[in-house]
Design a protein around this motif. Structure first.
Motif, PDB file in Angstrom:
ATOM      1  N   ASP A 179       1.007  -1.144   0.026  1.00  0.00           N
ATOM      2  CA  ASP A 179      -0.245   0.333  -0.341  1.00  0.00           C
ATOM      3  C   ASP A 179       1.117   1.063  -0.352  1.00  0.00           C
ATOM      4  O   ASP A 179       1.014   1.873   1.135  1.00  0.00           O
ATOM      5  CB  ASP A 179      -0.654   0.225   0.786  1.00  0.00           C
ATOM      6  CG  ASP A 179      -1.887   1.392   0.783  1.00  0.00           C
ATOM      7  OD1 ASP A 179      -1.709   2.037   0.157  1.00  0.00           O
ATOM      8  OD2 ASP A 179      -2.976   0.954   1.934  1.00  0.00           O
ATOM      9  N   PRO A 180       1.169   1.777  -0.744  1.00  0.00           N
ATOM     10  CA  PRO A 180       1.812   2.499  -1.443  1.00  0.00           C
ATOM     11  C   PRO A 180       0.673   4.561  -1.161  1.00  0.00           C
ATOM     12  O   PRO A 180       1.817   5.617  -1.776  1.00  0.00           O
ATOM     13  CB  PRO A 180       2.974   2.695  -2.454  1.00  0.00           C
ATOM     14  CG  PRO A 180       1.847   2.316  -3.394  1.00  0.00           C
ATOM     15  CD  PRO A 180       1.280   1.690  -2.341  1.00  0.00           C
ATOM     16  N   THR A 181      -0.307   4.169  -0.937  1.00  0.00           N
ATOM     17  CA  THR A 181      -0.698   5.733  -0.644  1.00  0.00           C
ATOM     18  C   THR A 181      -0.418   6.025   0.348  1.00  0.00           C
ATOM     19  O   THR A 181       0.073   6.582   0.910  1.00  0.00           O
ATOM     20  CB  THR A 181      -2.294   4.841  -0.363  1.00  0.00           C
ATOM     21  OG1 THR A 181      -2.800   4.134  -0.356  1.00  0.00           O
ATOM     22  CG2 THR A 181      -3.065   5.950  -0.023  1.00  0.00           C
ATOM     23  N   GLY A 182      -0.388   7.475  -0.426  1.00  0.00           N
ATOM     24  CA  GLY A 182       0.696   8.916   0.067  1.00  0.00           C
ATOM     25  C   GLY A 182       2.125   8.615  -0.159  1.00  0.00           C
ATOM     26  O   GLY A 182       1.973  10.106   0.340  1.00  0.00           O
ATOM     27  N   GLN A 183       2.389   7.551  -1.377  1.00  0.00           N
ATOM     28  CA  GLN A 183       3.903   8.265  -1.437  1.00  0.00           C
ATOM     29  C   GLN A 183       3.659   7.930  -2.412  1.00  0.00           C
ATOM     30  O   GLN A 183       4.950   8.014  -2.871  1.00  0.00           O
ATOM     31  CB  GLN A 183       4.544   6.813  -0.649  1.00  0.00           C
ATOM     32  CG  GLN A 183       4.153   7.007   0.593  1.00  0.00           C
ATOM     33  CD  GLN A 183       5.007   5.733   1.764  1.00  0.00           C
ATOM     34  OE1 GLN A 183       6.264   5.487   1.239  1.00  0.00           O
ATOM     35  NE2 GLN A 183       4.424   5.208   2.337  1.00  0.00           N
ATOM     36  N   GLU A 184       2.828   7.986  -3.488  1.00  0.00           N
ATOM     37  CA  GLU A 184       3.020   8.147  -5.060  1.00  0.00           C
ATOM     38  C   GLU A 184       3.803   8.899  -5.961  1.00  0.00           C
ATOM     39  O   GLU A 184       4.811   8.596  -6.451  1.00  0.00           O
ATOM     40  CB  GLU A 184       1.525   8.110  -5.648  1.00  0.00           C
ATOM     41  CG  GLU A 184       0.297   7.730  -5.273  1.00  0.00           C
ATOM     42  CD  GLU A 184      -0.294   8.045  -3.872  1.00  0.00           C
ATOM     43  OE1 GLU A 184      -1.272   7.408  -3.412  1.00  0.00           O
ATOM     44  OE2 GLU A 184       0.312   8.843  -3.312  1.00  0.00           O
TER      45      GLU A 184
END
Length: 236
Positions: free
Chosen positions: A190-195
């Motif tokens: 889950d890379p959400t917020g680190q795109e």
């Protein structure tokens, strides 16, 4: 004067109920069935496995199994020598669903694929047993008999004896790791917020937004990894 024998001994009471004669059985001769199953080694193992499925490795404690069966913990030792033996009985229950026959009956690569898939299916039903089984050496006869098929098939394509156990461990580590992967979220990353910092990885993650939960990433990953392993399954 004739003597009434019944009245002499029993007064005005009715004749006593006769005991069992021939094939007839009276209520006194009938033995009531126990309300709970008789304790035996198979029942202990199945109870332990059910508890492990629910509680994880802690379910395989002698005290917890005894409590579930409604007996004193000491009673279990009349059927199983110790906890380690009980764990091996649990391993046997899970492993009896692994199909080792393809290793014996099919060409090496085809046999490996069929065996690995059946191994994964068997443990997918009992994923929480995996950490428990890793605490004891594997000695269950049903599993060792299957390992014999693996050893014979591997030697037949040229693997030396000293590499047989490492080769088996490679496959088992991959299979059991895949089972554990199945028991988690459909997509564990889950890379959400680190795109912005991981754009390519985030794009790959986004590509799985519509992933079918009935055909999770773990299954595709298993088949991909199995292809890679089988492609290298012959000695150099």
């Amino acid at each position: 004067m004739a003597v009434n024998i019944h009245r002499l001994f029993y007064g005005n009471q009715a004749f006593p109920t006769p005991r069992c004669v021939g094939s007839e059985r009276t209520p006194e001769a009938t033995i009531a069935r126990p309300t709970t199953p008789l304790l035996n080694r198979d029942l202990i193992a199945r109870t332990a496995l059910a508890l492990v499925d629910r509680h994880g490795p802690d379910g395989a404690s002698v005290r917890r199994v005894a409590a579930r069966l409604g007996v004193n913990p000491a009673s279990l030792y009349n059927h199983v020598p110790n906890r380690a033996a009980m764990v091996e009985d649990v391993r046997a229950l899970v492993s009896e669903h692994i199909d080792f026959a393809p290793l014996r009956d099919l060409p090496w690569e085809e046999g490996l694929r069929a065996w690995a898939r059946s191994y994964r299916r068997a443990f997918a039903r009992h994923a929480r047993a995996i950490p428990l089984l890793m605490t004891e050496r594997a000695s269950a006869p049903v599993l060792l008999a299957g390992y014999e098929h693996f050893a014979v098939a591997a030697e037949a394509v040229g693997w030396p004896q000293r590499d047989l156990l490492p080769l088996l461990t490679v496959f088992e580590s991959f299979i059991l790791g895949s089972v554990l992967d199945m028991s988690g979220p459909s997509v564990v990353f889950d890379p959400t917020g680190q795109e912005e910092t991981v754009p390519r990885f985030a794009a790959a993650f986004a590509a799985l937004a519509d992933e079918d939960p009935d055909d999770p990433v773990a299954t595709r990953a298993f088949e991909l990894g199995l292809d890679m392993l089988i492609a290298s399954a012959r000695p150099r």
